[in-house]
Scaffold this active site. Structure first.
Site, short mmCIF file in Angstrom:
data_model
loop_
_atom_site.label_atom_id
_atom_site.label_comp_id
_atom_site.label_asym_id
_atom_site.label_seq_id
_atom_site.Cartn_x
_atom_site.Cartn_y
_atom_site.Cartn_z
N LEU A 1 3.53 0.94 -9.75
CA LEU A 1 3.30 -0.28 -8.97
C LEU A 1 4.17 -0.36 -7.72
CD1 LEU A 1 2.90 -2.91 -11.82
CD2 LEU A 1 1.12 -1.73 -10.52
N ASN B 1 -1.41 8.55 3.35
CA ASN B 1 -1.56 8.83 4.78
C ASN B 1 -0.84 10.12 5.18
OD1 ASN B 1 -3.04 6.49 5.12
ND2 ASN B 1 -1.34 5.30 5.96
N ASP C 1 -1.88 4.49 -0.36
CA ASP C 1 -1.01 5.67 -0.42
C ASP C 1 -1.78 6.91 0.02
OD1 ASP C 1 1.27 7.08 -0.91
OD2 ASP C 1 1.12 7.03 -3.10
N TRP D 1 -2.49 13.23 3.68
CA TRP D 1 -3.73 13.51 4.41
C TRP D 1 -3.41 14.26 5.70
CZ3 TRP D 1 -5.52 12.44 9.26
CH2 TRP D 1 -6.88 12.63 9.49
N ARG E 1 -4.66 1.77 -6.53
CA ARG E 1 -3.69 2.65 -5.86
C ARG E 1 -4.36 3.98 -5.58
NH1 ARG E 1 2.72 3.35 -6.14
NH2 ARG E 1 2.84 5.02 -4.60
N ASN F 1 10.60 0.96 2.59
CA ASN F 1 10.12 1.90 3.61
C ASN F 1 11.05 2.04 4.81
OD1 ASN F 1 6.56 1.19 3.13
ND2 ASN F 1 7.84 2.77 2.20
#
Length: 241
Positions: free
Chosen positions: A193, A19, A17, A22, A186, A65
Site C-alpha cells: 500500500l 513510470n 507505479d 516503462w 496498484r 518521494n
C-alpha cells in the site's frame, strides 16, 4: 461488459507505479516515463467518465518521494504544472472536479497556485471527482488530523478525554468529502500500500496488476472492475448462508 452502475465502486484509489520501469525498458529517461504516465491519467479520466465512475484518487507524489533525485522531482512538478495549464479547460468543460490531498509544506508557491486555481475553478463540477494525492502520506495525514482534532476540541472547550467517534475524526482528513475507498488498484506488479489512504482503504478490495502505469488504459480499468464484481464484500461480517 457486464458492468452495472449499482456495482461500480464509489471511490477508486490508484497507485500509479511503473513510470520509471516503462522508461528504462525503452532506453528513455525517467522524466519521459512520467510524461507518458500523464497520458495514462488522461485515458483514465476519459474511461471513468464513460463508465460512470464518480471518484478517483491518484497517488501522484508521496511524502517519501522527496528522497528521489532532485532532477526527477523537478521534472514531476514541471509536468504537473504543464498538465494543469494544458488540460484544465478541457477538464472543466467535461464536468470534472479536481481535489488535492496532501501537505502543502515543501510545495513551491508556483505549484500551490496552480493546484489552488484548478481546485477553485472546478469546485462545482459533478460528473467526476479526481483527487490528486500530492506530497501525501497516510501516516502524515493521520497525525495532522489528530493534531487538528485536538486543537479543535481545545478551542471549543470540549473535554479532551471525551470518547472519539470515527465521524468526528474523519472530518479532519483530506478526503472528508469523499466516500471510503472501495477498490484500490496498484500497477506494475508491486503488492503493497506504500502509505496510501490507509484509513480510507480499511475495507477496500485490493487489485494488483503487472501492467505498467504508462500502459494502463480503458481495457485495464474494465478488467479491474470485472474483478471487483466477483468480490464478496463482508466488511468484517459474514456472507448470507
Amino acid at each position: 461488459m457486464g458492468l452495472f452502475e449499482s456495482n461500480l465502486p464509489k471511490h477508486i484509489a490508484v497507485i500509479m507505479d511503473g513510470n520509471g520501469r516503462w522508461a528504462t525498458s525503452r532506453g528513455k529517461s525517467r522524466s519521459e516515463g512520467h510524461r507518458e504516465g500523464a497520458q495514462a491519467i488522461d485515458r483514465l479520466m476519459d474511461a471513468s467518465l464513460e463508465l460512470g465512475l464518480k471518484n478517483i484518487s491518484l497517488y501522484a507524489f508521496s511524502t517519501e518521494n522527496w528522497k528521489r533525485p532532485v532532477t526527477e522531482i523537478r521534472s514531476i512538478f514541471s509536468l504537473l504544472i504543464e498538465f494543469i495549464e494544458t488540460r484544465l479547460d478541457t477538464i472543466h468543460k467535461r464536468g470534472i472536479r479536481i481535489l488535492h490531498s496532501g501537505s502543502r509544506k515543501k510545495l513551491t508557491r508556483g505549484v500551490l497556485d496552480k493546484i489552488d486555481f484548478a481546485v477553485d475553478k472546478t469546485q462545482k463540477n459533478k460528473n467526476l471527482t479526481v483527487n490528486f494525492c500530492l506530497n501525501y502520506g497516510s501516516r502524515d495525514e493521520l497525525l495532522r488530523a489528530a493534531q487538528e482534532l485536538f486543537l479543535e476540541r481545545k478551542r471549543s472547550k470540549v473535554a479532551l478525554e471525551k470518547p472519539l467517534k470515527e465521524k468526528e475524526f474523519e472530518k479532519f482528513l483530506y478526503t472528508s468529502i469523499l466516500p471510503p475507498v472501495d477498490l484500490l488498484i496498484r500497477t506494475a506488479g508491486e503488492q503493497r500500500l506504500s502509505n496510501f489512504l490507509l484509513w480510507q482503504s480499511a475495507y477496500a478490495e485490493l487489485y494488483f496488476t503487472d501492467t505498467l502505469w504508462p500502459e494502463f488504459d480503458k481495457n485495464s480499468l474494465v478488467d479491474s472492475l470485472k474483478w471487483y464484481e466477483t468480490r464478496t464484500r463482508k466488511f468484517g461480517g459474514l456472507t448470507n448462508g
